[in-house]
Design an enzyme around this catalytic site. Structure first.
Site, PDB file in Angstrom:
ATOM      1  N   GLU A 132       4.076   7.725   8.895  1.00 46.19           N
ATOM      2  CA  GLU A 132       3.821   7.754  10.294  1.00 46.19           C
ATOM      3  C   GLU A 132       4.563   7.197  10.681  1.00 46.19           C
ATOM      4  O   GLU A 132       4.207   6.103  10.652  1.00 46.19           O
ATOM      5  CB  GLU A 132       1.985   8.453  10.229  1.00 46.19           C
ATOM      6  CG  GLU A 132       1.730   9.302   9.310  1.00 46.19           C
ATOM      7  CD  GLU A 132       0.095   8.717   9.204  1.00 46.19           C
ATOM      8  OE1 GLU A 132      -0.267  10.220   8.799  1.00 46.19           O
ATOM      9  OE2 GLU A 132      -0.478   8.282   9.684  1.00 46.19           O
ATOM     10  N   CYS A 146       4.250   2.769  17.493  1.00 48.61           N
ATOM     11  CA  CYS A 146       3.352   1.717  15.933  1.00 48.61           C
ATOM     12  C   CYS A 146       4.412   2.742  15.132  1.00 48.61           C
ATOM     13  O   CYS A 146       4.076   4.117  14.902  1.00 48.61           O
ATOM     14  CB  CYS A 146       1.936   2.308  15.957  1.00 48.61           C
ATOM     15  SG  CYS A 146       0.659   1.865  14.608  1.00 48.61           S
ATOM     16  N   CYS A 153      -1.031   1.250   0.618  1.00 48.66           N
ATOM     17  CA  CYS A 153      -1.095   0.273   0.892  1.00 48.66           C
ATOM     18  C   CYS A 153      -1.627   0.121   0.150  1.00 48.66           C
ATOM     19  O   CYS A 153      -2.806   1.038  -0.450  1.00 48.66           O
ATOM     20  CB  CYS A 153      -1.945   0.117   2.094  1.00 48.66           C
ATOM     21  SG  CYS A 153      -2.001  -1.717   2.544  1.00 48.66           S
ATOM     22  N   CYS A 157      -8.480  -1.018   1.777  1.00 47.48           N
ATOM     23  CA  CYS A 157      -9.388  -1.628   2.815  1.00 47.48           C
ATOM     24  C   CYS A 157     -10.155   0.073   2.935  1.00 47.48           C
ATOM     25  O   CYS A 157     -10.227   0.692   2.862  1.00 47.48           O
ATOM     26  CB  CYS A 157      -8.898  -2.040   4.586  1.00 47.48           C
ATOM     27  SG  CYS A 157      -7.880  -3.082   4.055  1.00 47.48           S
ATOM     28  N   CYS A 160      -9.394   2.373   5.801  1.00 42.93           N
ATOM     29  CA  CYS A 160      -8.561   2.934   6.624  1.00 42.93           C
ATOM     30  C   CYS A 160      -8.056   4.108   5.869  1.00 42.93           C
ATOM     31  O   CYS A 160      -7.804   3.837   4.017  1.00 42.93           O
ATOM     32  CB  CYS A 160      -7.742   1.600   6.273  1.00 42.93           C
ATOM     33  SG  CYS A 160      -5.899   1.657   6.350  1.00 42.93           S
ATOM     34  N   GLU A 204       1.081  -2.941   4.571  1.00 41.99           N
ATOM     35  CA  GLU A 204       0.557  -4.149   5.017  1.00 41.99           C
ATOM     36  C   GLU A 204       1.731  -5.057   5.484  1.00 41.99           C
ATOM     37  O   GLU A 204       2.119  -5.392   4.066  1.00 41.99           O
ATOM     38  CB  GLU A 204       0.194  -5.358   4.019  1.00 41.99           C
ATOM     39  CG  GLU A 204      -0.629  -6.141   4.285  1.00 41.99           C
ATOM     40  CD  GLU A 204      -0.284  -7.109   5.742  1.00 41.99           C
ATOM     41  OE1 GLU A 204      -1.843  -6.439   5.661  1.00 41.99           O
ATOM     42  OE2 GLU A 204      -0.122  -7.955   5.891  1.00 41.99           O
ATOM     43  N   SER A 233       0.312  -7.178  12.481  1.00 40.10           N
ATOM     44  CA  SER A 233      -0.685  -6.888  11.813  1.00 40.10           C
ATOM     45  C   SER A 233      -0.928  -7.070  10.280  1.00 40.10           C
ATOM     46  O   SER A 233      -0.761  -6.741   9.977  1.00 40.10           O
ATOM     47  CB  SER A 233      -1.403  -5.863  12.594  1.00 40.10           C
ATOM     48  OG  SER A 233      -2.866  -5.085  12.099  1.00 40.10           O
ATOM     49  N   SER A 256      -6.867  -9.055  11.031  1.00 41.96           N
ATOM     50  CA  SER A 256      -7.778  -7.917  10.758  1.00 41.96           C
ATOM     51  C   SER A 256      -8.880  -8.252  10.401  1.00 41.96           C
ATOM     52  O   SER A 256      -8.702  -8.820   9.202  1.00 41.96           O
ATOM     53  CB  SER A 256      -6.934  -6.506  10.004  1.00 41.96           C
ATOM     54  OG  SER A 256      -6.424  -6.339  10.952  1.00 41.96           O
ATOM     55  N   HIS A 258     -12.500  -7.318  11.018  1.00 40.50           N
ATOM     56  CA  HIS A 258     -13.427  -7.052  10.496  1.00 40.50           C
ATOM     57  C   HIS A 258     -15.260  -6.876  10.640  1.00 40.50           C
ATOM     58  O   HIS A 258     -16.324  -6.430  10.917  1.00 40.50           O
ATOM     59  CB  HIS A 258     -13.058  -5.682   9.813  1.00 40.50           C
ATOM     60  CG  HIS A 258     -12.326  -5.092  10.211  1.00 40.50           C
ATOM     61  ND1 HIS A 258     -11.676  -4.361  11.519  1.00 40.50           N
ATOM     62  CD2 HIS A 258     -10.954  -4.662   9.676  1.00 40.50           C
ATOM     63  CE1 HIS A 258     -10.488  -4.201  11.291  1.00 40.50           C
ATOM     64  NE2 HIS A 258      -9.771  -4.139  10.795  1.00 40.50           N
ATOM     65  N   CYS A 375      -4.015   5.568  11.576  1.00 44.72           N
ATOM     66  CA  CYS A 375      -2.659   5.591  10.879  1.00 44.72           C
ATOM     67  C   CYS A 375      -3.823   6.293   9.245  1.00 44.72           C
ATOM     68  O   CYS A 375      -4.432   6.524   8.407  1.00 44.72           O
ATOM     69  CB  CYS A 375      -2.831   4.022  10.570  1.00 44.72           C
ATOM     70  SG  CYS A 375      -3.137   3.252   9.143  1.00 44.72           S
TER      71      CYS A 375
HETATM   72  N1  SAH Z   1      -1.762  -3.515   7.247  1.00 45.10           N
HETATM   73  C1  SAH Z   1      -2.746  -4.483   8.684  1.00 45.10           C
HETATM   74  C2  SAH Z   1      -1.728  -3.462   9.597  1.00 45.10           C
HETATM   75  C3  SAH Z   1      -1.671  -1.910   9.798  1.00 45.10           C
HETATM   76  S1  SAH Z   1      -3.147  -1.038  10.158  1.00 45.10           S
HETATM   77  C4  SAH Z   1      -3.635  -4.292   8.353  1.00 45.10           C
HETATM   78  O1  SAH Z   1      -4.564  -4.056   8.373  1.00 45.10           O
HETATM   79  O2  SAH Z   1      -3.742  -5.072   9.354  1.00 45.10           O
HETATM   80  C5  SAH Z   1      -3.573  -1.706  12.011  1.00 45.10           C
HETATM   81  C6  SAH Z   1      -5.315  -1.925  12.303  1.00 45.10           C
HETATM   82  O3  SAH Z   1      -5.924   0.177  11.960  1.00 45.10           O
HETATM   83  C7  SAH Z   1      -5.580  -2.853  11.337  1.00 45.10           C
HETATM   84  O4  SAH Z   1      -6.620  -3.581  12.000  1.00 45.10           O
HETATM   85  C8  SAH Z   1      -6.621  -2.275  10.498  1.00 45.10           C
HETATM   86  O5  SAH Z   1      -7.639  -2.980  10.432  1.00 45.10           O
HETATM   87  C9  SAH Z   1      -7.003  -1.004  11.835  1.00 45.10           C
HETATM   88  N2  SAH Z   1      -7.939   0.418  10.433  1.00 45.10           N
HETATM   89  C10 SAH Z   1      -7.687   0.989   9.936  1.00 45.10           C
HETATM   90  N3  SAH Z   1      -8.449   2.231   9.913  1.00 45.10           N
HETATM   91  C11 SAH Z   1      -9.283   2.702  10.392  1.00 45.10           C
HETATM   92  C12 SAH Z   1      -9.675   3.772  11.313  1.00 45.10           C
HETATM   93  N4  SAH Z   1     -10.221   3.906  10.310  1.00 45.10           N
HETATM   94  N5  SAH Z   1     -10.400   2.974  12.232  1.00 45.10           N
HETATM   95  C13 SAH Z   1      -9.538   2.258  13.383  1.00 45.10           C
HETATM   96  N6  SAH Z   1      -9.332   0.822  12.981  1.00 45.10           N
HETATM   97  C14 SAH Z   1      -8.152   1.192  11.456  1.00 45.10           C
HETATM   98 FE1  SF4 Z   2      -3.402  -1.540   3.764  1.00 42.08          FE
HETATM   99 FE2  SF4 Z   2      -4.153  -2.225   6.603  1.00 42.08          FE
HETATM  100 FE3  SF4 Z   2      -5.345   0.070   5.952  1.00 42.08          FE
HETATM  101 FE4  SF4 Z   2      -6.277  -2.211   4.730  1.00 42.08          FE
HETATM  102  S1  SF4 Z   2      -6.170  -1.534   7.346  1.00 42.08           S
HETATM  103  S2  SF4 Z   2      -6.063  -0.171   3.305  1.00 42.08           S
HETATM  104  S3  SF4 Z   2      -4.558  -3.412   5.007  1.00 42.08           S
HETATM  105  S4  SF4 Z   2      -2.950  -0.585   6.305  1.00 42.08           S
END
Ligand code: SAH
Ligand code: SF4
Length: 387
Positions: A132, A146, A153, A157, A160, A204, A233, A256, A258, A375
């Site tokens: 995407e 973006c 990935c 997480c 996500c 990532e 990020s 990231s 959290h 995402c």
């Molecule tokens: N893998 C990298 C970059 C892609 S994710 C990372 O984790 O930083 C980009 C951002 O979106 C990260 O800060 C991630 O924690 C956040 N993210 C992922 N899923 C999310 C969700 N459901 N709601 C809000 N932020 C989210």
């Molecule tokens: Fe991967 Fe970033 Fe999603 Fe975590 S938040 S699973 S590192 S894309």
């Protein structure tokens, strides 16, 4: 028939399936670009070649070196989608390029346009995986793309959508760059300019380090996007953060976070067990010392989970002494996670606690909420529709 272009302005979602009430409406106003036809997978992708690669190709075609400049102008200033368009190249070179090369490899499967102008694409890679990209227009004129660095990935997480699907494969540098190139070229044709790029889509970036860093360099050398307008990020791979400090790039690094305790962060982000907070923050301090750059920290605000006063106090403690900015993003709910976004009030109070302690923080407006612009969510929805 080209790929479907989809739009679901202001759609209401059915609570049982999460699918739009009205369905997603095809838009047929725009014919698909030639690059939307994945018909020549064996040809050299010109977008996968950096300046040196193009120079080699031009030499192989027996052409003088100045053709590289012309070729680059067609690709990156005029957004050419086929060699046949390159009218100032000799006919023999154009036909040789048509014979052995292609421009881009991403096939658009779905495009959704939000009522706020956010544009989200689902692309298919030549071997099948889906990725995407999102384009966000802002009132002040910025146009931010973006982009994804992996299909899926491996970091897992919990909240996500991409993490919930696991890693399909790394993208190569050309596939990462092409996502920005698509928006860059389309905007250029409308007399606009892609101004910013964030590597915050699927994947990532530091798990796919070399390709991501090469793509970042090309965003600035080939697309002309200033490094200060690029953000990468990471979930917090400490050794890669240190390595990134040595790249000499002027981009923004976002981490990231959290959660501000190992117990809470480990429950949300499994990678925290490998690189706990003490190691992560030490790597951030080293990065800052070496690069002199301000850091960004990302914090998805989850109601009742990490949006309490004590969470903000602990976060401020953790970041003490770092030059940084905290971006607060109300959680986008996903299928595999039960948490929900914090209220506006909780978000405002969280900001106030951080700012009292000298940490600048901003609550980010959620973009494209009517089109699942979080995402991994568009792919999620497509799979749900196909199931
Ligand atoms: N893998 C990298 C970059 C892609 S994710 C990372 O984790 O930083 C980009 C951002 O979106 C990260 O800060 C991630 O924690 C956040 N993210 C992922 N899923 C999310 C969700 N459901 N709601 C809000 N932020 C989210
Ligand atoms: Fe991967 Fe970033 Fe999603 Fe975590 S938040 S699973 S590192 S894309």
């Amino acid at each position: 028939m080209g790929p479907p272009r989809l739009q679901n302005e202001g759609a209401q979602y059915r609570p049982d399936t999460g699918l739009p009430e009205e369905g997603i409406r095809p838009i047929d106003a725009h014919p698909p670009a030639p690059t939307d036809r994945p018909d020549r997978p064996d040809r050299t992708d010109l977008l996968a070649l950096d300046e040196e690669g193009l120079a080699r190709l031009v030499a192989e075609l027996g052409q003088p070196a100045f053709r590289v400049r012309q070729l680059r102008a067609w690709l990156y200033e005029r957004g050419a989608e086929a060699a046949a368009q390159m009218s100032d190249l000799p006919a023999a070179m154009r036909s040789a390029l048509t014979e052995r090369s292609r421009i881009g490899r991403l096939e658009t499967r779905i495009e959704q346009v939000s009522t706020d102008g956010t544009r989200k694409r689902l692309y298919r890679l030549p071997d099948g995986p889906l990725i995407e990209s999102v384009l966000m227009p802002y009132a002040d004129g910025r146009r931010t793309a973006c982009i994804s660095t992996q299909a899926g990935c491996a970091m897992g997480c919990r909240f996500c959508a991409t993490g919930q699907m696991g890693l399909v494969r790394h993208l190569d540098q050309g596939e990462i760059l092409e996502q920005a190139w698509r928006f860059h070229s389309e905007l250029a044709r409308q007399g606009e300019r892609l101004s910013n790029v964030v590597l915050m889509g699927m994947g990532e970036p530091f798990h796919n380090y070399e390709a991501s860093v090469r793509a970042i360099r090309r965003l600035s050398s080939d697309l002309g996007i200033g490094q200060r307008h690029i953000t990468v990020s990471t979930v917090g791979l400490a050794p890669a953060i240190r390595r990134f400090a040595d790249e000499g790039l002027q981009v923004t690094l976002a981490i990231s976070l959290h959660a501000a305790t190992d117990e809470e962060r480990g429950a949300m982000l499994p990678i925290n067990r490998r690189w706990p907070l003490a190691e992560l923050i030490a790597a951030c301090r080293d990065y800052q010392q070496k690069s002199g750059r301000r850091l960004s920290f990302e914090w998805a605000l989850i109601a009742g989970e990490n949006d309490r006063e004590q969470d903000a106090i602990r976060l401020a403690e953790l970041l003490r002494g770092l030059s940084c900015h905290v971006n607060l993003i109300p959680l986008n709910p996903t299928r595999g996670y039960t948490g929900g976004p914090s209220s506006d009030r909780a978000a405002r109070e969280f900001v106030a606690v951080l700012e009292q302690r000298g940490i600048p923080a901003t609550v980010r407006v959620r973009r494209g909420i009517d089109i699942d612009a979080g995402c991994g969510q568009l792919r999620d929805r497509v799979e749900a529709m196909q199931a």
